[in-house]
Design an enzyme around this catalytic site. Structure first.
Site, PDB file in Angstrom:
ATOM      1  N   LYS A 284      36.499  40.982   6.008  1.00 28.77           N
ATOM      2  CA  LYS A 284      36.648  40.445   4.657  1.00 28.77           C
ATOM      3  C   LYS A 284      38.058  40.731   4.052  1.00 28.77           C
ATOM      4  O   LYS A 284      37.780  41.243   2.915  1.00 28.77           O
ATOM      5  CB  LYS A 284      35.512  40.601   3.573  1.00 28.77           C
ATOM      6  CG  LYS A 284      34.127  40.212   4.087  1.00 28.77           C
ATOM      7  CD  LYS A 284      33.086  40.322   3.141  1.00 28.77           C
ATOM      8  CE  LYS A 284      31.587  39.922   3.699  1.00 28.77           C
ATOM      9  NZ  LYS A 284      31.186  40.579   4.599  1.00 28.77           N
TER      10      LYS A 284
HETATM   11  P1  5BU Z   1      21.370  41.863   6.477  1.00 28.92           P
HETATM   12  O1  5BU Z   1      20.871  43.518   6.627  1.00 28.92           O
HETATM   13  O2  5BU Z   1      20.796  40.744   7.322  1.00 28.92           O
HETATM   14  O3  5BU Z   1      21.011  41.626   5.043  1.00 28.92           O
HETATM   15  O4  5BU Z   1      22.792  41.661   6.790  1.00 28.92           O
HETATM   16  C1  5BU Z   1      23.626  40.970   6.499  1.00 28.92           C
HETATM   17  C2  5BU Z   1      25.226  40.914   6.887  1.00 28.92           C
HETATM   18  O5  5BU Z   1      25.978  39.974   6.895  1.00 28.92           O
HETATM   19  C3  5BU Z   1      25.954  42.306   6.051  1.00 28.92           C
HETATM   20  O6  5BU Z   1      26.593  42.883   7.308  1.00 28.92           O
HETATM   21  C4  5BU Z   1      26.876  41.470   5.102  1.00 28.92           C
HETATM   22  O7  5BU Z   1      27.908  42.525   5.110  1.00 28.92           O
HETATM   23  C5  5BU Z   1      27.127  40.122   5.676  1.00 28.92           C
HETATM   24  N1  5BU Z   1      27.266  39.336   4.725  1.00 28.92           N
HETATM   25  C6  5BU Z   1      26.291  38.733   4.187  1.00 28.92           C
HETATM   26  O8  5BU Z   1      25.169  39.314   3.834  1.00 28.92           O
HETATM   27  N2  5BU Z   1      26.496  37.831   3.131  1.00 28.92           N
HETATM   28  C7  5BU Z   1      27.721  37.078   2.946  1.00 28.92           C
HETATM   29  O9  5BU Z   1      27.787  36.276   2.108  1.00 28.92           O
HETATM   30  C8  5BU Z   1      28.686  37.623   3.915  1.00 28.92           C
HETATM   31  C9  5BU Z   1      28.291  38.643   4.819  1.00 28.92           C
HETATM   32 BR1  5BU Z   1      30.191  36.882   3.829  1.00 28.92          BR
END
Ligand code: 5BU
Length: 454
Positions: A284
């Site tokens: 990011k």
């Molecule tokens: P989760 O554990 O499935 O919630 O992880 C989601 C990943 O995607 C995590 O690494 C976040 O940093 C990433 N992410 C997100 O959740 N939402 C966003 O809008 C963005 C990235 Br951009």
């Protein structure tokens, strides 16, 4: 032992099999060749070493190597028969001690002949050659026991190497057919499979990196991106090992690791190669062009060296794209056009401005990260993309929900039906009791919805 006898024996010991085999790459192959166990059959090992020695005895080389593990005992025997020195490269990085990763004595400029058991694509051979060349050893020729490749010869030739093979897949099919060990239908099936690997890939996309991900999705039959947000290398690779066969791409947050070192990247790339997935660092980037260039290309992580894709905020304007990607090849970004977290400050005007900038720099934007509260909301969002960019959706679980810090989850089906080309899943997989089963469940559900959408 003749080549024909060797093939007959291989079939007998089960080193050549016909059926349905899911390869590490995720492809389903109608045949499987595995020469690892010939070390248990001294006559076979000796036989193939004699055949190889005969083939290469008049070629011009000073030393011999075999690519570990399978080809190394074969190469050792060949080297011994021809009274040539053997060197080899460690498969794992050395954790302690002296010396580099090449074992055995050599002089700078020595010409090394490389033996391997099989060839499918030329990629790993080219990598081996390059590693030797870096150490001052010259590589020109590769000899493989079985060439089951679609286009390995051409691929090596393009890089200036020559491939010699003892036996081709066509030879094997012909012989086993004559011996009535396989049916004509099976021969056809195998031939069609290898030809399908060989098809020239037409570019449908203006952005080569968009195309690259699309092709990988089809090849691996997966649109699952695993977000592996854990803090130690040990945990990281343990989870990756269980999930790698199911994913099209791995998303990292490399700065989460407490024990990051260069070995981490080497190992990650090895996994990516072996299990055929792409690498995506979710860094990011959000600063001015001059700063992000350094953050991306330098520092401890050297992200541009290993991550094929990164995420980019366009809050600082278009200069960030130039700063990141100018002068680099095979690298692209996913622009954060919407986020999954509750109360995030991105509004419709911001999203539209992201599309406008991406339209001006199609070569650097492979797609967008997005989210939405319903299938229709996501579809409308995707309809505004300026081109054929891909949509990746994080915040996905098997059930709708939230976490305690504002993450909002939609279901796999809602994401795909809304237009996601890939789903990004973190905790849903890496916190599961059985990581492999969880990854497979997400993969299967996403793939089913994706195919039904077509
Ligand atoms: P989760 O554990 O499935 O919630 O992880 C989601 C990943 O995607 C995590 O690494 C976040 O940093 C990433 N992410 C997100 O959740 N939402 C966003 O809008 C963005 C990235 Br951009």
């Amino acid at each position: 032992m003749t080549k024909e006898q060797f093939v007959t024996e291989l079939e007998k010991i089960g080193a050549i099999k016909f059926g349905k085999f899911t390869l590490k790459s995720g492809l389903v192959s109608p045949f499987y060749i595995d020469l690892r166990e010939i070390t248990s059959y001294p006559e076979l090992l000796n036989g193939v070493a004699n055949l190889l020695a005969e083939k290469i005895k008049d070629m011009d080389f000073d030393i011999i190597t075999g690519i570990p593990y399978t080809a190394l005992p074969i190469a050792a025997l060949v080297a011994n028969k021809l009274q040539k020195p053997l060197i080899y490269k460690r498969k794992e990085e050395k954790a302690y001690g002296t010396g580099g990763s090449i074992v055995g004595k050599f002089q700078k400029g020595d010409k090394c002949l490389v033996i391997d058991d099989l060839i499918t694509t030329g990629a790993s051979k080219i990598e081996t050659a390059e590693a030797y060349e870096k150490a001052g050893v010259e590589v020109e020729d590769f000899v493989v026991v079985i060439d089951r490749s679609a286009n390995g010869t051409e691929e090596l030739e393009q890089h200036g190497y020559k491939l010699h093979s003892l036996i081709s897949l066509v030879d094997i099919l012909q012989q086993l057919r004559e011996q009535e060990l396989i049916t004509a239908a099976k021969v056809k099936e195998v031939e069609e499979f290898t030809q399908s690997l060989n098809k020239p890939k037409k570019s449908r996309q203006p952005n080569a990196m968009t195309q690259k991900l699309l092709e990988k999705i089809e090849e691996k039959r997966s649109n699952l991106i695993l977000s592996l947000d854990v803090e130690t290398k040990a945990e990281f690779f343990q989870i990756l090992e269980a999930a790698a066969s199911e994913i099209v791409m791995l998303k990292t947050h490399v700065d989460i690791l407490t024990d990051f070192d260069d070995n981490f990247i080497a190992k990650l790339r090895e996994y990516a190669r072996e299990y055929n997935f792409l690498i995506f660092e979710d860094r990011k980037f959000a600063d001015i062009g001059n700063t992000v260039r350094k953050q991306y290309r330098s520092g401890i992580y050297h992200i541009s060296n290993w991550a094929e894709y990164i995420t980019v905020h366009l809050v600082a304007g278009a200069g960030i794209l130039t700063g990141l990607f100018e002068g680099l090849e095979n690298r692209a970004g996913f622009v954060l056009a919407r986020m999954s977290s509750k109360g995030n400050l991105i509004n419709e005007t911001y999203t539209r401005r992201c599309f406008e900038i991406a339209k001006k720099y199609p070569q650097w934007v492979a797609g967008f990260i997005g989210h939405g509260h319903s299938v229709n909301d996501i579809s409308r969002f995707k309809a505004k993309f300026p081109g054929e960019q891909l949509l990746l959706i994080p915040g996905v679980k098997l059930e709708k929900g939230t976490d305690k810090l504002g993450q909002q989850y939609i279901t796999v089906e809602d994401a795909i039906n809304g237009g996601a080309d890939c789903i990004i899943v973190g905790r849903g997989i890496y916190q599961a009791d059985d990581v492999h089963i969880a990854a497979k469940t997400y993969r299967d559900r996403a793939w089913k919805a994706y195919k039904e959408r077509e």
